[in-house]
Enzyme design. Sequence first.
Site, mmCIF file in Angstrom:
data_model
loop_
_atom_site.group_PDB
_atom_site.id
_atom_site.type_symbol
_atom_site.label_atom_id
_atom_site.label_comp_id
_atom_site.label_asym_id
_atom_site.label_seq_id
_atom_site.Cartn_x
_atom_site.Cartn_y
_atom_site.Cartn_z
ATOM 1 N N SER A 13 13.710 -29.340 1.307
ATOM 2 C CA SER A 13 13.174 -30.446 2.123
ATOM 3 C C SER A 13 13.838 -30.498 3.498
ATOM 4 C CB SER A 13 13.311 -31.786 1.390
ATOM 5 O OG SER A 13 14.648 -32.206 1.335
ATOM 6 N N ASN A 14 15.111 -30.138 3.594
ATOM 7 C CA ASN A 14 15.741 -30.066 4.924
ATOM 8 C C ASN A 14 15.132 -28.928 5.739
ATOM 9 O OD1 ASN A 14 18.043 -32.072 5.479
ATOM 10 N ND2 ASN A 14 18.354 -31.499 3.329
ATOM 11 N N MET A 89 23.459 -23.064 -2.398
ATOM 12 C CA MET A 89 24.427 -23.354 -3.456
ATOM 13 C C MET A 89 25.362 -22.180 -3.712
ATOM 14 S SD MET A 89 23.562 -26.382 -4.134
ATOM 15 C CE MET A 89 24.342 -26.770 -5.698
ATOM 16 N N ARG A 90 26.044 -21.763 -2.659
ATOM 17 C CA ARG A 90 26.953 -20.636 -2.832
ATOM 18 C C ARG A 90 28.064 -20.743 -1.804
ATOM 19 N NH1 ARG A 90 26.643 -15.638 -5.495
ATOM 20 N NH2 ARG A 90 27.736 -14.057 -4.314
ATOM 21 N N ASN A 106 26.479 -26.990 7.899
ATOM 22 C CA ASN A 106 26.027 -27.396 6.561
ATOM 23 C C ASN A 106 25.736 -28.890 6.599
ATOM 24 O OD1 ASN A 106 25.559 -27.224 3.704
ATOM 25 N ND2 ASN A 106 27.565 -28.148 3.374
ATOM 26 N N HIS A 108 25.767 -32.274 4.027
ATOM 27 C CA HIS A 108 26.281 -32.717 2.733
ATOM 28 C C HIS A 108 25.921 -34.196 2.542
ATOM 29 C CE1 HIS A 108 28.860 -32.717 -0.778
ATOM 30 N NE2 HIS A 108 29.312 -33.890 -0.382
ATOM 31 N N GLU A 141 36.403 -22.107 5.342
ATOM 32 C CA GLU A 141 36.633 -21.568 3.993
ATOM 33 C C GLU A 141 36.794 -22.663 2.940
ATOM 34 O OE1 GLU A 141 39.840 -22.364 6.351
ATOM 35 O OE2 GLU A 141 38.428 -20.732 6.730
ATOM 36 N N ASP A 144 33.193 -28.025 1.714
ATOM 37 C CA ASP A 144 32.708 -29.216 2.443
ATOM 38 C C ASP A 144 33.800 -29.840 3.314
ATOM 39 O OD1 ASP A 144 30.205 -28.943 1.175
ATOM 40 O OD2 ASP A 144 30.888 -30.094 -0.549
ATOM 41 N N GLU A 173 19.104 -37.458 6.216
ATOM 42 C CA GLU A 173 19.367 -36.017 6.379
ATOM 43 C C GLU A 173 18.279 -35.374 7.223
ATOM 44 O OE1 GLU A 173 20.354 -33.636 2.932
ATOM 45 O OE2 GLU A 173 21.039 -35.379 1.820
HETATM 46 C C1 GRF Z 1 20.612 -32.047 0.243
HETATM 47 O O1 GRF Z 1 20.909 -33.280 -0.337
HETATM 48 C C2 GRF Z 1 21.770 -31.522 1.045
HETATM 49 O O2 GRF Z 1 22.528 -32.534 1.632
HETATM 50 C C3 GRF Z 1 22.598 -30.812 -0.002
HETATM 51 O O3 GRF Z 1 21.654 -30.213 -0.855
HETATM 52 C C4 GRF Z 1 20.426 -30.943 -0.800
HETATM 53 C C5 GRF Z 1 19.379 -29.958 -0.418
HETATM 54 O O4 GRF Z 1 18.092 -30.512 -0.492
HETATM 55 N N1 GRF Z 1 23.498 -29.867 0.612
HETATM 56 P P1 GRF Z 1 16.847 -29.713 0.080
HETATM 57 O O5 GRF Z 1 16.816 -28.369 -0.627
HETATM 58 O O6 GRF Z 1 17.027 -29.555 1.561
HETATM 59 O O7 GRF Z 1 15.659 -30.553 -0.275
#
Ligand code: GRF
Length: 202
Positions: A13-14, A89-90, A106, A108, A141, A144, A173
């Site tokens: 979604s971002n 997610m890595r 990034n 968060h 490194e 978050d 976001e």
């Molecule tokens: C978001 O909440 C972002 O802050 C986090 O992972 C989520 C990703 O959502 N890092 P999307 O895949 O952008 O919908």
Amino acid sequence: MTRLGILISGRGSNLRAIAAAARDGRLGAEIALVLSNRPGAPGLAWAREQGLPVCELPSAGREREDYDREVVARLRSAGVELVALAGYMRLLSGVLLDAYPGRILNIHPSLLPAFPGLDAQQQAIEYGVKFSGCTVHFVDESLDGGPVLVQAVVPVLDSDDAAALAARILEQEHRLYPEAIRLVAEGRVRLDGRHVRVSAKI
Ligand code: GRF
């Protein structure tokens, strides 16, 4: 125009919000590559449908540095100058960090340094904070823990569960990330140790 690479693992979604800003000329950058480390990521399918340049590069079972070397090669061959992690997610190895020093962002879903790591919204609810939000930060490194570029605040309501809070944060976001990318793309951001200085628009 700055060439942006977006790294995703899931929903995207971002990614959509960033792509919408690019379309409307609000991003100051063009999307040069969308790379997913998970083949089934819905965000990847969406990017393909949109005709965005995509790369599917499965990371399962791959050694971290070896994988990142390949990511860097893909980013470079797409001419990427700035990288945005959007639900990627890595953890990044030094290989990727060194290839793009001070050029990886990034987002968060908490007001860092509160609640790093997974399930930030659930952590906020369990802790009992009255406000949470989201943070766009430079990646280093740590998990978050890199220098903070911008943040947005939302209230936490008594009636909230993690999903309700996540939805409220997500709205912010989608507004904040394209704005943050634009600041960097326009060359208005300077890193000064842990401090991120943003200069006024000329
Ligand atoms: C978001 O909440 C972002 O802050 C986090 O992972 C989520 C990703 O959502 N890092 P999307 O895949 O952008 O919908």
